[in-house]
Write a protein that holds these residues in place. Structure first.
Motif: not given
Length: 545
Positions: A444-449, A535-543
């Motif tokens: 993930i290059l650009i996400g919530l961070h 828990e599923a190893g899935c990153a929240l990246v936006g929305g």
């Protein structure tokens, strides 16, 4: 749920589903306050009515007869029900700390959690005694105890510690039920032996001599051995010892005495009495904090001390609701004075009861029928709920405590257009999402961070991308639980395709309102979702909101 078209201006949070709080929910349902939202935090969806528990133990009532459905009552009142255990209050941040979910913010708080037995004060009692309180967990303890006793072979001895009204009533109810169960199974009911212990020199010390005489005779006629004047000092696996050195071999020990407040209250900074109960004024506000109220067993009304009895918790429901309403509207709370004499209807397990009020004493089967009628009418108030019309009135900015809240309320209504004009503001989103901790992934290059208009991800060579989107209306009034459900539901479509979840974007619609209330809804909902995604190893990246 009785949905309102008004923005939420004030949050009243109720800790515990006790007798006072069910009264609060009913009164707010019948007369809601525009702009005021109720949230009930309770471990259970059903709360028992203490007045009918002995009849339930004796076998005269079913589970549904003696329990109030809190989820149904909360829905009727338009209140949110959060199923969790409270473990603290952060008064500085005005947050309720829960065991298994994010903190819950409040503007006004009310505590009605009953009391807990101080079994830890007696050696071995924690390990070897069954506490009767808190009553909201009583059913599971009773069913477990009933199963052990029903399947016991040979002579059986049960000790009840505490010879107040609760201990005496429970002893006779249990004895009546168990003798019937043993007879049904072809066993000798005379192999069942009950003993009642108390440090006091007399049973039912808060009742008059005539009432005590009736129960002393009943206990003697029913073969219950009474041990008074010496406190229980130790409980072992199959033995009970008193301070005077007497011992008794026992199969089960029930604890109906030495109740107090939970330990976490000591860390709140609220003024407590020697028993750990919250000290409150005549308005049911705590001595320490006007924004926190308390009622029922957990409260000590310092100017009007009374025994811990369900009748007082029930009677406090109306003044508590009225004062919560007045405080939310910025009006002064009104003092409440409990009655000096009260009617107690104490049953003997066999559809016989004694009425006690001051020096008055009446006894007979007709008293039990009277008690049964009173109890059933009380329960009908909370279980037989009429249909309610939705309230679509405009927001009452009078519920706001200052001009800023009032202007935010007006802005919240004006904001109700579609498209980008309906977005949750960036400041609110930054605060709500800034507390989330989605997992980090190298792809993930650009996400919530580093939030932007869209997320940017890399796809490893030889991999295919699976896209899915889900959107459905909330079917539960707890945003944290709904966030968990929504994330699980969306992940299921990815897993059904045999794929690994890499990233997630969220599309969320939240109720309009002032910033602090919208922020909390977003945070609660996304906290639940992020827990499942992580828990599923899935990153929240936006929305999008």
């Amino acid at each position: 749920m009785q949905q309102s078209e008004q923005p939420v201006l004030r949050d009243i949070v109720l800790i515990g589903g006790g007798h006072s709080h069910v009264g609060v929910l009913k009164r707010f349902a019948m007369n809601p306050v525009p702009g005021v939202r109720l949230t009930l935090i309770c471990r259970d969806t059903h709360t028992p009515y203490s007045g009918m528990l002995p009849g339930y133990v004796a076998g005269h009532y079913s589970y549904d007869d003696v329990h109030i459905d809190l989820s149904k009552l909360a829905e009727f009142a338009g209140a949110r029900l959060y199923r969790d255990e409270v473990v603290g209050i952060d008064r500085g941040r005005k947050r309720v700390i829960c065991r298994s979910r994010p903190d819950v913010p409040y503007d006004i708080l009310s505590v009605n959690i009953g009391s807990a037995p101080k079994v830890g004060d007696v050696s071995g009692a924690t390990e070897h005694a069954v506490p009767v309180k808190p009553i909201n967990g009583f059913n599971n303890r009773w069913l477990s105890l009933l199963s052990r006793l029903e399947n016991h072979d040979g002579p059986m001895t049960v000790a009840v510690v505490g010879a107040g009204a609760g201990g005496v009533e429970l002893t006779l109810a249990m004895q009546f039920r168990l003798r019937n169960e043993l007879e049904k199974r072809g066993h000798d009911p005379d192999q069942l032996h009950f003993h009642l212990f108390d440090a006091d020199q007399q049973i039912l010390p808060t009742h008059n001599a005539k009432v005590r005489a009736v129960f002393a005779e009943t206990l003697a006629n029913r073969g219950v051995k009474v041990h008074l004047g010496s406190a229980v000092s130790e409980v072992e696996a199959n033995r009970l010892t008193t301070e005077c050195g007497d011992t008794l071999a026992v199969d089960e020990v029930l604890w109906v005495t030495r109740a107090g407040g939970p330990e976490w209250l000591r860390d709140t900074g609220l003024a407590l009495d020697d028993g750990g109960f919250i000290r409150v004024t005549d308005t049911l506000q705590t001595e320490t904090d006007d924004d926190i109220f308390a009622a029922g067993d957990i409260a000590n009304v310092v100017n009007h001390p009374r025994e811990k009895a369900g009748v007082f918790a029930v009677r406090q429901g109306r003044p508590l609701a009225d004062n919560l309403r007045r405080h939310a509207l910025g009006k002064p709370a009104k003092p409440f004075r409990p009655q000096k004499k009260w009617l107690a209807l104490i049953s003997t397990g066999d559809k016989f009861a004694v009425a006690s009020r001051g020096d008055l004493s009446l006894a007979g089967s007709w008293v039990w029928r009277w008690k049964n009628s009173i109890d059933r009418r009380f329960m009908a108030k909370f279980n037989d709920l009429p249909a309610m019309e939705e309230n679509a009135a405009l927001p009452d900015t009078g519920a706001a405590q200052n001009s800023e809240e009032a202007s935010q309320a007006i802005s919240a209504v004006a904001m109700r257009c579609g498209g980008c004009g309906a977005k949750v503001g960036s400041t609110v989103l930054s605060r709500a999402l800034g507390e989330l901790r989605p997992i980090e992934r190298e792809d993930i290059l650009i996400g919530l961070h580093a939030p932007d208009d869209a997320a940017v991800l890399t796809v490893p060579p030889g991999k295919a991308v699976v896209h899915t989107v889900d959107f459905f209306r909330a079917f539960i009034d707890d945003p944290y639980v709904f966030g968990r459900v929504a994330a699980n539901h969306a992940l299921g479509d990815v897993f059904a395709m045999g794929a690994e979840a890499q990233s997630a974007t969220a599309v969320a619609t939240v109720p309009y309102g002032i910033e602090s209330k919208v922020e909390d809804v977003v945070y609660q909902m996304m906290s639940g979702a992020v827990e499942v995604l992580n828990e599923a190893g899935c990153a929240l990246v936006g929305g999008h909101t």
